[in-house]
Design an enzyme around this catalytic site. Structure first.
Site, PDB file in Angstrom:
ATOM      1  N   CYS A   1      -6.181   3.858  17.660  1.00  0.00           N
ATOM      2  CA  CYS A   1      -7.486   3.261  17.325  1.00  0.00           C
ATOM      3  C   CYS A   1      -7.665   1.867  17.928  1.00  0.00           C
ATOM      4  O   CYS A   1      -8.790   1.373  18.012  1.00  0.00           O
ATOM      5  CB  CYS A   1      -7.682   3.214  15.816  1.00  0.00           C
ATOM      6  SG  CYS A   1      -7.649   4.838  15.062  1.00  0.00           S
TER       7      CYS A   1
ATOM      8  N   HIS B   1     -13.423  -1.871  14.819  1.00  0.00           N
ATOM      9  CA  HIS B   1     -13.101  -0.446  14.888  1.00  0.00           C
ATOM     10  C   HIS B   1     -13.682   0.209  13.636  1.00  0.00           C
ATOM     11  O   HIS B   1     -13.485  -0.274  12.523  1.00  0.00           O
ATOM     12  CB  HIS B   1     -11.588  -0.264  14.941  1.00  0.00           C
ATOM     13  CG  HIS B   1     -11.152   1.123  14.648  1.00  0.00           C
ATOM     14  ND1 HIS B   1     -11.711   2.224  15.272  1.00  0.00           N
ATOM     15  CD2 HIS B   1     -10.228   1.604  13.785  1.00  0.00           C
ATOM     16  CE1 HIS B   1     -11.139   3.317  14.796  1.00  0.00           C
ATOM     17  NE2 HIS B   1     -10.242   2.972  13.888  1.00  0.00           N
TER      18      HIS B   1
ATOM     19  N   ASN C   1     -14.533   8.128  12.151  1.00  0.00           N
ATOM     20  CA  ASN C   1     -13.555   7.374  12.937  1.00  0.00           C
ATOM     21  C   ASN C   1     -13.318   8.107  14.259  1.00  0.00           C
ATOM     22  O   ASN C   1     -12.728   9.185  14.278  1.00  0.00           O
ATOM     23  CB  ASN C   1     -12.254   7.248  12.131  1.00  0.00           C
ATOM     24  CG  ASN C   1     -11.203   6.419  12.845  1.00  0.00           C
ATOM     25  OD1 ASN C   1     -11.311   6.141  14.031  1.00  0.00           O
ATOM     26  ND2 ASN C   1     -10.166   6.032  12.106  1.00  0.00           N
TER      27      ASN C   1
HETATM   28  N1  ACO Z   1     -12.258  15.054  -1.076  1.00  0.00           N
HETATM   29  C1  ACO Z   1     -12.077  15.009  -2.399  1.00  0.00           C
HETATM   30  N2  ACO Z   1     -10.960  14.515  -2.973  1.00  0.00           N
HETATM   31  C2  ACO Z   1     -10.023  14.045  -2.167  1.00  0.00           C
HETATM   32  C3  ACO Z   1     -10.139  14.064  -0.767  1.00  0.00           C
HETATM   33  C4  ACO Z   1     -11.315  14.592  -0.225  1.00  0.00           C
HETATM   34  N3  ACO Z   1     -11.547  14.648   1.092  1.00  0.00           N
HETATM   35  N4  ACO Z   1      -9.030  13.506  -0.222  1.00  0.00           N
HETATM   36  C5  ACO Z   1      -8.243  13.144  -1.246  1.00  0.00           C
HETATM   37  N5  ACO Z   1      -8.828  13.479  -2.412  1.00  0.00           N
HETATM   38  C6  ACO Z   1      -8.333  13.284  -3.764  1.00  0.00           C
HETATM   39  C7  ACO Z   1      -6.854  13.101  -3.827  1.00  0.00           C
HETATM   40  O1  ACO Z   1      -6.208  14.360  -3.868  1.00  0.00           O
HETATM   41  C8  ACO Z   1      -6.675  12.335  -5.111  1.00  0.00           C
HETATM   42  O2  ACO Z   1      -6.767  13.220  -6.190  1.00  0.00           O
HETATM   43  P1  ACO Z   1      -5.832  13.022  -7.494  1.00  0.00           P
HETATM   44  O3  ACO Z   1      -6.233  11.682  -8.039  1.00  0.00           O
HETATM   45  O4  ACO Z   1      -6.214  14.182  -8.345  1.00  0.00           O
HETATM   46  O5  ACO Z   1      -4.439  13.051  -6.987  1.00  0.00           O
HETATM   47  C9  ACO Z   1      -7.906  11.441  -5.143  1.00  0.00           C
HETATM   48  O6  ACO Z   1      -8.870  12.034  -4.256  1.00  0.00           O
HETATM   49  C10 ACO Z   1      -7.645  10.024  -4.705  1.00  0.00           C
HETATM   50  O7  ACO Z   1      -6.881  10.069  -3.508  1.00  0.00           O
HETATM   51  P2  ACO Z   1      -6.357   8.770  -2.845  1.00  0.00           P
HETATM   52  O8  ACO Z   1      -5.544   9.140  -1.645  1.00  0.00           O
HETATM   53  O9  ACO Z   1      -5.744   7.892  -3.889  1.00  0.00           O
HETATM   54  O10 ACO Z   1      -7.733   8.140  -2.365  1.00  0.00           O
HETATM   55  P3  ACO Z   1      -7.998   6.702  -1.805  1.00  0.00           P
HETATM   56  O11 ACO Z   1      -8.909   5.982  -2.687  1.00  0.00           O
HETATM   57  O12 ACO Z   1      -6.720   6.019  -1.354  1.00  0.00           O
HETATM   58  O13 ACO Z   1      -8.822   7.055  -0.499  1.00  0.00           O
HETATM   59  C11 ACO Z   1      -8.567   7.223   1.881  1.00  0.00           C
HETATM   60  C12 ACO Z   1      -8.231   7.835   0.532  1.00  0.00           C
HETATM   61  C13 ACO Z   1     -10.072   7.309   2.100  1.00  0.00           C
HETATM   62  C14 ACO Z   1      -7.840   8.009   2.963  1.00  0.00           C
HETATM   63  C15 ACO Z   1      -8.093   5.750   1.869  1.00  0.00           C
HETATM   64  O14 ACO Z   1      -6.750   5.652   1.529  1.00  0.00           O
HETATM   65  C16 ACO Z   1      -8.308   5.075   3.184  1.00  0.00           C
HETATM   66  O15 ACO Z   1      -9.430   4.760   3.526  1.00  0.00           O
HETATM   67  N6  ACO Z   1      -7.261   4.782   3.948  1.00  0.00           N
HETATM   68  C17 ACO Z   1      -7.382   4.232   5.267  1.00  0.00           C
HETATM   69  C18 ACO Z   1      -7.252   5.342   6.185  1.00  0.00           C
HETATM   70  C19 ACO Z   1      -8.005   5.166   7.449  1.00  0.00           C
HETATM   71  O16 ACO Z   1      -9.124   4.718   7.524  1.00  0.00           O
HETATM   72  N7  ACO Z   1      -7.364   5.573   8.497  1.00  0.00           N
HETATM   73  C20 ACO Z   1      -7.974   5.576   9.756  1.00  0.00           C
HETATM   74  C21 ACO Z   1      -7.005   5.405  10.824  1.00  0.00           C
HETATM   75  S1  ACO Z   1      -6.287   3.830  10.787  1.00  0.00           S
HETATM   76  C22 ACO Z   1      -7.443   2.848  11.186  1.00  0.00           C
HETATM   77  O17 ACO Z   1      -8.262   3.201  11.951  1.00  0.00           O
HETATM   78  C23 ACO Z   1      -7.465   1.497  10.606  1.00  0.00           C
END
Ligand code: ACO
Length: 323
Positions: A113, A250, A280
């Site tokens: 990225c 980004h 993304n």
């Molecule tokens: N739809 C519905 N529910 C979902 C989904 C989905 N697509 N994905 C996960 N869940 C559920 C999980 O199973 C979990 O359920 P549980 O509580 O019953 O176990 C719940 O939602 C919460 O999951 P978390 O992983 O705790 O969710 P979080 O608030 O951390 O959000 C996310 C997840 C969006 C991936 C977040 O961690 C994030 O934004 N991380 C950064 C990742 C990113 O942007 N990466 C891009 C590449 S790196 C970069 O470019 C910087």
């Protein structure tokens, strides 16, 4: 002092749009969850038979048109991508072959990225060293082909697209009143290799592999590293956050963008956000956002832009630019 001035910006998004509602038919998710956690509303998906080089060439042609240049004027092609057409030759060589002058150098840069920032830094160094007079930097990705469409924690976050800039070598005074790239800063920390990676490759599995991510850890590192990258760029140019007209980050996730802006005390209205439209797109996301704000007239000549990114590796970095 020679500066690399951005004279052309262009972008391309594949025709097919996949909305969050479309995704909810494939995996257990909802529009509400995706919008709340990421700000993403839709992503574009490349058509069958459409390759990363096709996206790159389409974006490049638009950037050339804005710059009033031909592909044969380009003396350096840099393509930032983690999803090349083939393992080799480079996607850049395909772009060069399609629109460039025979003999013009071309190569890919792979920093996931952060790829566009890395590509911009490389091209800027070529220009400032006198080795390029008119360079093209493209970010192009088809992430849809390395997603695990059964994994709702990752497949909802990414999309396909490309963006490009044309840089021309122009004489400047050597201070921050110059137009062009004023600074670039690059970083990596490979200790975090396993936080965001693809579980396949040429020398490991001889397969392409699929994207894997520890989302929470990535989020935590992203906010810290991106805020540090912004502060580093400002300090190097003797500027404060108030000198920045536009942050062009980004486009990973709306919450990362909001948290970073908040941490920096930056007016959220100065952040260019397009992640809602294309998710993304990795190395393509900064030039896609840049293109959107240039085309709609928000970004004007003379303004100060701060570009920043973080990605797998981890890699991260910034570019401070006067348009
Ligand atoms: N739809 C519905 N529910 C979902 C989904 C989905 N697509 N994905 C996960 N869940 C559920 C999980 O199973 C979990 O359920 P549980 O509580 O019953 O176990 C719940 O939602 C919460 O999951 P978390 O992983 O705790 O969710 P979080 O608030 O951390 O959000 C996310 C997840 C969006 C991936 C977040 O961690 C994030 O934004 N991380 C950064 C990742 C990113 O942007 N990466 C891009 C590449 S790196 C970069 O470019 C910087």
């Amino acid at each position: 002092m020679i500066r690399s001035v951005i004279r052309g910006v262009g972008a391309y998004l594949p025709q097919k749009i996949m909305t969050n509602a479309d995704l909810a038919k494939i995996v257990d998710t909802s529009d509400e969850w995706i919008v709340e956690r990421s700000g993403i509303r839709q992503r574009h998906i490349a058509a069958e038979g459409e390759y990363t080089s096709d996206l790159a060439i389409a974006a490049a042609k638009k950037a050339l048109a804005m710059a009033g240049r031909e592909g044969t004027d380009i003396d350096l092609f840099v393509v930032a991508t983690s999803t090349p057409d083939d393992t080799f030759p480079s996607t850049a060589s395909k772009v060069q072959g399609a629109i460039g002058k025979p003999g013009a150098p071309s190569f890919d840069v792979q920093a996931v990225c952060s790829g566009f920032i890395y590509g911009l830094a490389v091209a800027d160094n070529f220009v400032r060293a006198g080795q390029s007079k008119c360079a093209m930097v493209i970010g192009a990705e088809i992430f849809s082909r390395i997603l695990d469409w059964k994994d709702r924690t990752t497949c909802v976050l990414f999309g396909d697209g490309a963006g490009a800039v044309v840089l021309t070598a122009e004489e400047g005074k050597g201070d921050t009143s110059d137009r062009g790239i004023l600074s670039t800063h690059l970083h990596s920390d490979g200790r975090h290799h396993d936080m965001l990676y693809v579980d396949g490759g040429v020398s490991t599995t001889q397969t392409t592999g699929l994207l894997r991510m520890k989302g929470k850890e990535v989020f935590r590192h992203a906010v810290v590293n991106l805020a540090d990258a912004v502060r580093e760029a400002l300090a190097a140019n003797n500027m404060t956050i108030d000198d920045v007209d536009w942050l062009v980050p980004h486009q990973a996730n709306r919450r990362i963008l909001d948290s970073t802006a908040h941490k920096l005390g930056l007016d959220p209205a100065k952040v260019v956000i397009t992640v809602d439209q294309h998710a993304n797109t990795s190395a393509a996301s900064i030039p896609l956002a840049l293109n959107a704000a240039v085309q709609d007239g928000r970004i004007k000549p003379g303004q100060i832009l701060l570009l920043e990114a973080m990605g797998g590796g981890f890699t991260w970095g910034s570019a401070l630019v006067r348009m």
